[in-house]
Design a protein around this motif. Structure first.
Motif, short mmCIF file in Angstrom:
data_model
loop_
_atom_site.label_atom_id
_atom_site.label_comp_id
_atom_site.label_asym_id
_atom_site.label_seq_id
_atom_site.Cartn_x
_atom_site.Cartn_y
_atom_site.Cartn_z
N LEU A 11 14.24 -27.64 22.34
CA LEU A 11 13.85 -26.28 22.68
C LEU A 11 13.27 -25.60 21.44
CD1 LEU A 11 14.01 -24.10 24.93
CD2 LEU A 11 16.17 -23.39 23.93
N PRO A 12 12.07 -25.03 21.53
CA PRO A 12 11.49 -24.37 20.36
C PRO A 12 12.22 -23.08 20.04
CG PRO A 12 10.13 -23.98 22.31
CD PRO A 12 11.20 -24.96 22.72
N ALA A 35 6.86 -17.61 27.21
CA ALA A 35 5.93 -18.74 27.19
C ALA A 35 6.49 -19.93 26.42
CB ALA A 35 4.59 -18.31 26.60
N ALA A 36 7.35 -19.68 25.43
CA ALA A 36 7.90 -20.78 24.63
C ALA A 36 8.70 -21.76 25.47
CB ALA A 36 8.77 -20.23 23.51
N LEU A 37 9.24 -21.30 26.61
CA LEU A 37 9.98 -22.20 27.49
C LEU A 37 9.05 -23.16 28.21
CD1 LEU A 37 12.68 -19.88 29.11
CD2 LEU A 37 13.04 -21.63 27.38
N ASN A 38 7.78 -22.81 28.33
CA ASN A 38 6.84 -23.68 29.04
C ASN A 38 6.32 -24.80 28.15
OD1 ASN A 38 7.02 -21.87 31.22
ND2 ASN A 38 5.28 -20.68 30.49
N LEU A 39 6.20 -24.54 26.86
CA LEU A 39 5.52 -25.48 25.98
C LEU A 39 6.11 -26.88 25.98
CD1 LEU A 39 4.76 -23.12 22.95
CD2 LEU A 39 3.21 -23.84 24.78
N PRO A 40 7.46 -27.04 25.92
CA PRO A 40 7.99 -28.40 25.90
C PRO A 40 7.95 -29.08 27.26
CG PRO A 40 9.59 -26.77 25.09
CD PRO A 40 8.53 -26.03 25.81
N GLU A 83 20.57 -20.30 25.35
CA GLU A 83 19.45 -21.14 25.77
C GLU A 83 19.71 -22.63 25.56
OE1 GLU A 83 17.62 -17.10 25.01
OE2 GLU A 83 19.03 -18.42 23.93
N ASP A 84 20.47 -22.98 24.53
CA ASP A 84 20.75 -24.40 24.30
C ASP A 84 21.55 -24.99 25.47
OD1 ASP A 84 19.41 -24.42 21.90
OD2 ASP A 84 21.20 -24.08 20.68
N ASP A 85 22.50 -24.24 25.98
CA ASP A 85 23.26 -24.71 27.15
C ASP A 85 22.34 -24.83 28.36
OD1 ASP A 85 25.56 -24.73 25.62
OD2 ASP A 85 26.23 -22.75 26.29
N TYR A 86 21.47 -23.84 28.54
CA TYR A 86 20.51 -23.87 29.65
C TYR A 86 19.62 -25.10 29.55
CZ TYR A 86 16.25 -22.60 32.24
OH TYR A 86 15.15 -22.60 33.07
N TRP A 87 19.14 -25.39 28.35
CA TRP A 87 18.24 -26.52 28.14
C TRP A 87 18.94 -27.84 28.41
CZ3 TRP A 87 13.37 -25.63 28.24
CH2 TRP A 87 12.45 -26.55 27.77
N ALA A 88 20.20 -27.94 27.99
CA ALA A 88 20.97 -29.17 28.21
C ALA A 88 21.20 -29.39 29.71
CB ALA A 88 22.30 -29.09 27.48
N THR A 89 21.47 -28.31 30.43
CA THR A 89 21.68 -28.42 31.88
C THR A 89 20.38 -28.82 32.57
OG1 THR A 89 23.37 -26.70 31.77
CG2 THR A 89 22.50 -27.23 33.94
N LEU A 90 19.27 -28.22 32.16
CA LEU A 90 17.98 -28.55 32.75
C LEU A 90 17.65 -30.01 32.49
CD1 LEU A 90 15.64 -27.12 34.25
CD2 LEU A 90 14.56 -26.76 32.03
N ARG A 91 17.94 -30.48 31.29
CA ARG A 91 17.69 -31.89 30.96
C ARG A 91 18.50 -32.81 31.87
NH1 ARG A 91 19.00 -31.61 25.94
NH2 ARG A 91 16.89 -31.57 25.04
N ALA A 92 19.76 -32.44 32.13
CA ALA A 92 20.62 -33.28 32.96
C ALA A 92 20.17 -33.28 34.41
CB ALA A 92 22.07 -32.80 32.85
N VAL A 93 19.81 -32.12 34.93
CA VAL A 93 19.41 -32.01 36.34
C VAL A 93 18.09 -32.73 36.59
CG1 VAL A 93 18.66 -30.39 38.13
CG2 VAL A 93 20.72 -29.91 36.79
N LEU A 94 17.14 -32.57 35.67
CA LEU A 94 15.85 -33.22 35.83
C LEU A 94 15.89 -34.70 35.47
CD1 LEU A 94 13.44 -30.54 34.30
CD2 LEU A 94 13.96 -30.93 36.71
N GLU A 95 16.94 -35.08 34.74
CA GLU A 95 17.06 -36.46 34.25
C GLU A 95 15.83 -36.85 33.44
OE1 GLU A 95 17.85 -38.84 37.70
OE2 GLU A 95 19.96 -38.26 37.75
N LEU A 96 15.42 -35.90 32.59
CA LEU A 96 14.28 -36.11 31.72
C LEU A 96 14.70 -35.92 30.26
CD1 LEU A 96 11.34 -34.16 33.41
CD2 LEU A 96 11.49 -36.62 33.09
N ASP A 97 14.09 -36.68 29.39
CA ASP A 97 14.34 -36.51 27.96
C ASP A 97 13.45 -35.38 27.46
OD1 ASP A 97 15.13 -36.80 25.37
OD2 ASP A 97 13.85 -38.54 24.97
#
Length: 362
Positions: free
Chosen positions: A301-302, A114-119, A283-297
């Motif tokens: 990651l909690p 669930a922590a992945l959903n919060l942000p 997870e930090d690498d995953y989060w950075a990739t997700l940020r780049a693909v979505l082009e969202l700030d």
């Protein structure tokens, strides 16, 4: 249950709900500021629903206007739910919802991350979690929502069942893979907890796990090692509830489907089509990739929870012969994906490594 919102014109919100019972009249729960304010029945005839034999009367439409909610145009935090299923069918777009795109995250864990959903969830107009607890037809209505381009969904569902609709509706798909041995260890601990606290267990576990809870409740488990004998002695049906869950989520269309001989190849094909793929532990690498693909700030990651007990049991589980067969496909899929990530990391390190300097003369 199917639903749709036709419009939100400020002073009126118009839509319809088709209940699972074709003779029932649907009701809409109206929440403001998270508090239930009113429940109204459908009163509008939707002729197509009756003509197509989907509902006996066709009285499935509703209108929320200022007679129902005084000052409706100024109410920002209004939400509408189907009263029977408690599924949110509409909310006015919050100011935080700046993402005009659709994202689906395949949840692979029995205990949802669930922590992945919060942000993420507040960045989208409509968000839906725990899709595995929602009937298939309702999930299809959710994925087919047309009144907004901003949707985030996640759940432990059979991906192939919904993949065509996800693609047709323009969703980006993502998954964070976990070590299958660690996942099994956590499942076993959750099952033991479920035996002790059955009234609370199914807030976490899906009802499909009930046969395993019943079976484990009858077993004599003096120590953790006794779980191996229990696993090895499971009958085929109960064994199937634990066998290769990742491969099943990626390649099957339902819980009754048998895993094919080509499951590993098919699972890897499915993963190759995902927009963002990550590995637990990175997870930090995953989060950075997700940020780049979505082009969202994306927000930071909690902190993600980690259980020492799960880690210790994982090391024991890895030594059990019965488990190697139980998770044969998942272990191969995870090993192949991990190998790909390792090669990418090595290539990246080589690319950024500065060239060697020539030795000084003399």
């Amino acid at each position: 249950m199917l639903f749709s919102i036709d419009e939100d014109a400020g002073a009126r919100i118009v839509g319809w709900i088709m209940p699972d019972n074709p003779a029932a009249t649907p009701h809409v729960s109206i929440l403001i500021g998270g508090e239930l304010r009113k429940v109204i029945p459908a009163t509008v005839l939707r002729p197509l629903l009756r003509e197509q034999g989907l509902h006996e009367t066709g009285i499935c439409g509703f209108v929320v206007d200022e007679h129902v909610v005084p000052g409706l145009p100024e109410v920002r935090d209004i939400e509408l739910y189907d009263e029977t299923t408690n599924i949110r069918i509409y909310r006015r777009r919050p100011d935080t919802a700046r993402a005009d795109q659709k994202l689906f995250r395949l949840e692979t864990r029995v205990v949802a991350q669930a922590a992945l959903n919060l942000p993420i969830q507040d960045l989208f107009h409509m968000t839906f979690t725990r899709l595995e607890r929602i009937p298939e037809e309702a999930v299809k209505s959710i994925l087919g929502i047309a009144f907004t381009p901003s949707i985030y969904c996640t759940g432990r569902i059979f991906f192939r069942t919904y993949e065509p609709l996800l693609q047709d509706r323009g969703f980006k798909s993502t998954v964070l893979l976990r070590d299958p041995l660690e996942e099994l260890a956590e499942q076993l601990l959750v099952l033991r907890w479920a035996v002790k606290t059955p009234n609370l267990a199914y807030s976490v576990l899906n009802e499909t796990f009930r046969p395993l809870v019943d079976s484990l409740g009858k077993a004599e488990l003096a120590e953790m090692a006794d779980l191996e004998a229990w696993l090895a002695g499971l009958p085929p049906f109960e064994r199937s509830l634990l066998a290769d869950p990742l491969s099943r989520l990626l390649t099957c269309r339902g819980s009754d489907d048998a895993l094919e001989a080509t499951a590993v190849e098919n699972a890897l094909d499915t993963l190759s089509e995902m927009d963002v793929l990550g590995l637990a532990g990175a997870e930090d690498d995953y989060w950075a990739t997700l940020r780049a693909v979505l082009e969202l700030d994306l927000p930071p990651l909690p902190d993600l929870s980690w259980s020492r007990q799960v880690g210790e049991l994982r090391d024991q589980v890895a030594e059990w012969p019965a488990v190697q067969d139980l998770l044969a496909a998942d272990l191969q899929v995870f090993a192949d994906v991990t190998a790909v990530f390792s090669r990418v990391d090595e290539a990246t390190e080589e690319a950024v490594e500065p060239p060697a300097q020539p030795a000084p003369a003399g």
